[in-house]
Design a protein around this motif. Sequence first.
Motif, PDB file in Angstrom:
ATOM      1  N   VAL A  36     -38.597  30.703  16.976  1.00  9.77           N
ATOM      2  CA  VAL A  36     -38.128  29.583  16.164  1.00  9.77           C
ATOM      3  C   VAL A  36     -38.516  28.308  16.898  1.00  9.77           C
ATOM      4  N   PHE A  37     -39.068  27.314  16.164  1.00 10.75           N
ATOM      5  CA  PHE A  37     -39.457  26.058  16.822  1.00 10.75           C
ATOM      6  C   PHE A  37     -38.382  24.998  16.643  1.00 10.75           C
ATOM      7  N   GLU A  38     -38.197  24.209  17.695  1.00  8.83           N
ATOM      8  CA  GLU A  38     -37.221  23.117  17.628  1.00  8.83           C
ATOM      9  C   GLU A  38     -37.800  21.870  18.263  1.00  8.83           C
ATOM     10  N   ASP A  39     -37.428  20.731  17.692  1.00 14.11           N
ATOM     11  CA  ASP A  39     -37.751  19.455  18.325  1.00 14.11           C
ATOM     12  C   ASP A  39     -36.691  19.175  19.377  1.00 14.11           C
ATOM     13  N   GLY A  40     -37.002  18.315  20.307  1.00 16.40           N
ATOM     14  CA  GLY A  40     -35.951  17.858  21.230  1.00 16.40           C
ATOM     15  C   GLY A  40     -35.568  18.850  22.300  1.00 16.40           C
ATOM     16  N   LEU A  41     -36.494  19.731  22.710  1.00 24.28           N
ATOM     17  CA  LEU A  41     -36.180  20.605  23.846  1.00 24.28           C
ATOM     18  C   LEU A  41     -36.451  19.890  25.162  1.00 24.28           C
ATOM     19  N   GLY A  42     -37.003  18.682  25.069  1.00 24.20           N
ATOM     20  CA  GLY A  42     -37.219  17.891  26.287  1.00 24.20           C
ATOM     21  C   GLY A  42     -38.259  18.532  27.191  1.00 24.20           C
ATOM     22  N   LEU A  43     -37.842  18.840  28.427  1.00 17.29           N
ATOM     23  CA  LEU A  43     -38.776  19.335  29.445  1.00 17.29           C
ATOM     24  C   LEU A  43     -39.117  20.812  29.265  1.00 17.29           C
ATOM     25  N   VAL A  44     -38.320  21.506  28.467  1.00 12.52           N
ATOM     26  CA  VAL A  44     -38.446  22.965  28.366  1.00 12.52           C
ATOM     27  C   VAL A  44     -39.472  23.358  27.302  1.00 12.52           C
ATOM     28  N   ASP A  45     -40.283  24.393  27.597  1.00 12.43           N
ATOM     29  CA  ASP A  45     -41.253  24.885  26.616  1.00 12.43           C
ATOM     30  C   ASP A  45     -40.674  26.002  25.749  1.00 12.43           C
ATOM     31  N   PHE A  46     -39.995  26.958  26.384  1.00 13.12           N
ATOM     32  CA  PHE A  46     -39.406  28.074  25.632  1.00 13.12           C
ATOM     33  C   PHE A  46     -38.048  28.437  26.216  1.00 13.12           C
ATOM     34  N   HIS A  47     -37.061  28.644  25.334  1.00 15.00           N
ATOM     35  CA  HIS A  47     -35.755  29.167  25.757  1.00 15.00           C
ATOM     36  C   HIS A  47     -35.716  30.651  25.442  1.00 15.00           C
ATOM     37  N   LEU A  48     -35.463  31.491  26.477  1.00 14.40           N
ATOM     38  CA  LEU A  48     -35.422  32.938  26.266  1.00 14.40           C
ATOM     39  C   LEU A  48     -33.999  33.434  26.071  1.00 14.40           C
ATOM     40  N   SER A  49     -33.054  32.729  26.666  1.00 13.73           N
ATOM     41  CA  SER A  49     -31.643  33.091  26.502  1.00 13.73           C
ATOM     42  C   SER A  49     -30.872  31.797  26.741  1.00 13.73           C
ATOM     43  N   ARG A  51     -29.279  30.963  29.155  1.00  9.22           N
ATOM     44  CA  ARG A  51     -29.323  30.512  30.553  1.00  9.22           C
ATOM     45  C   ARG A  51     -30.714  30.498  31.163  1.00  9.22           C
ATOM     46  N   THR A  52     -31.707  31.012  30.463  1.00  5.31           N
ATOM     47  CA  THR A  52     -33.046  31.115  31.050  1.00  5.31           C
ATOM     48  C   THR A  52     -34.088  30.473  30.151  1.00  5.31           C
ATOM     49  N   CYS A  53     -34.948  29.683  30.763  1.00  8.33           N
ATOM     50  CA  CYS A  53     -35.997  29.045  29.968  1.00  8.33           C
ATOM     51  C   CYS A  53     -37.313  29.056  30.746  1.00  8.33           C
ATOM     52  N   ILE A  54     -38.374  28.722  30.018  1.00  7.13           N
ATOM     53  CA  ILE A  54     -39.703  28.727  30.631  1.00  7.13           C
ATOM     54  C   ILE A  54     -40.293  27.328  30.603  1.00  7.13           C
ATOM     55  N   LEU A  55     -40.885  26.951  31.735  1.00  8.66           N
ATOM     56  CA  LEU A  55     -41.682  25.733  31.801  1.00  8.66           C
ATOM     57  C   LEU A  55     -43.118  26.202  32.008  1.00  8.66           C
ATOM     58  N   GLY A  83     -34.825  28.357  35.546  1.00  3.93           N
ATOM     59  CA  GLY A  83     -36.167  28.060  35.040  1.00  3.93           C
ATOM     60  C   GLY A  83     -37.195  29.020  35.595  1.00  3.93           C
ATOM     61  N   ILE A  84     -38.016  29.579  34.705  1.00 10.51           N
ATOM     62  CA  ILE A  84     -39.142  30.401  35.135  1.00 10.51           C
ATOM     63  C   ILE A  84     -40.390  29.558  34.874  1.00 10.51           C
TER      64      ILE A  84
END
Length: 209
Positions: A36-49, A51-55, A83-84
């Motif tokens: 699912v795509f969202e605007d406004g995630l700021g610095l993050v590229d992908f949220h996996l859960s 508590r965990t996201c990908i840059l 962050g991963i």
Amino acid sequence: PVTAGSIVVPFGHVIGNEKWRGSEIAQKLQGKVRLVFEDGLGLVDFHLSNRTCILYISEADLVAGDEFKRRLVRFRNASSLGGIVIVERTQISDQYFLAVQKLVVLELGMVLLPVANQGEASQLITQLVSFYVREQSKEQSSNPFLRKQRSQLAEPAVFRTVQQIPGVGKTKALLLLQQFGSIHRICNASVKELEPVVGQAVAQQIHSF
């Protein structure tokens, strides 16, 4: 938003930054995970859960200069998320890789996973998502007192990263994480501290690496 809980990730979904819509990575993820795509995630590229996201740092980011470093430091300073960092390690970007590794792993204490291209990155994201789905399913039916310990040892990205060290396979990676608890502590361990866990030769290899 870069704080845990500011983005709620539905079970088995990945939330992607709008800028990745139409990219190779997004096309390869379609059908494998619910993206699912969202605007406004700021610095993050992908949220996996939650508590965990990908840059994601591309070859172009590395060649373009230091902007990606500022982004990583801003994320680390502002975030309570794990962050991963996925880095494109190609023939062109290879010369920058050691410096990035030092910054991400040693200075910022984050997990770094090198990939050759976006296709490989999408496979990695798919594996991580299926791991989180399995873990969440297990947690819902397990003893709450065991949860914390298991999830820490089984964090897939950390486990994979430890296996990248020369001479360390799955078994030694598990032993090291059980003994030291984090990549940061493994990095700072002396040969003497490492020896009882992995033996003299591998202890020396880990220390030099």
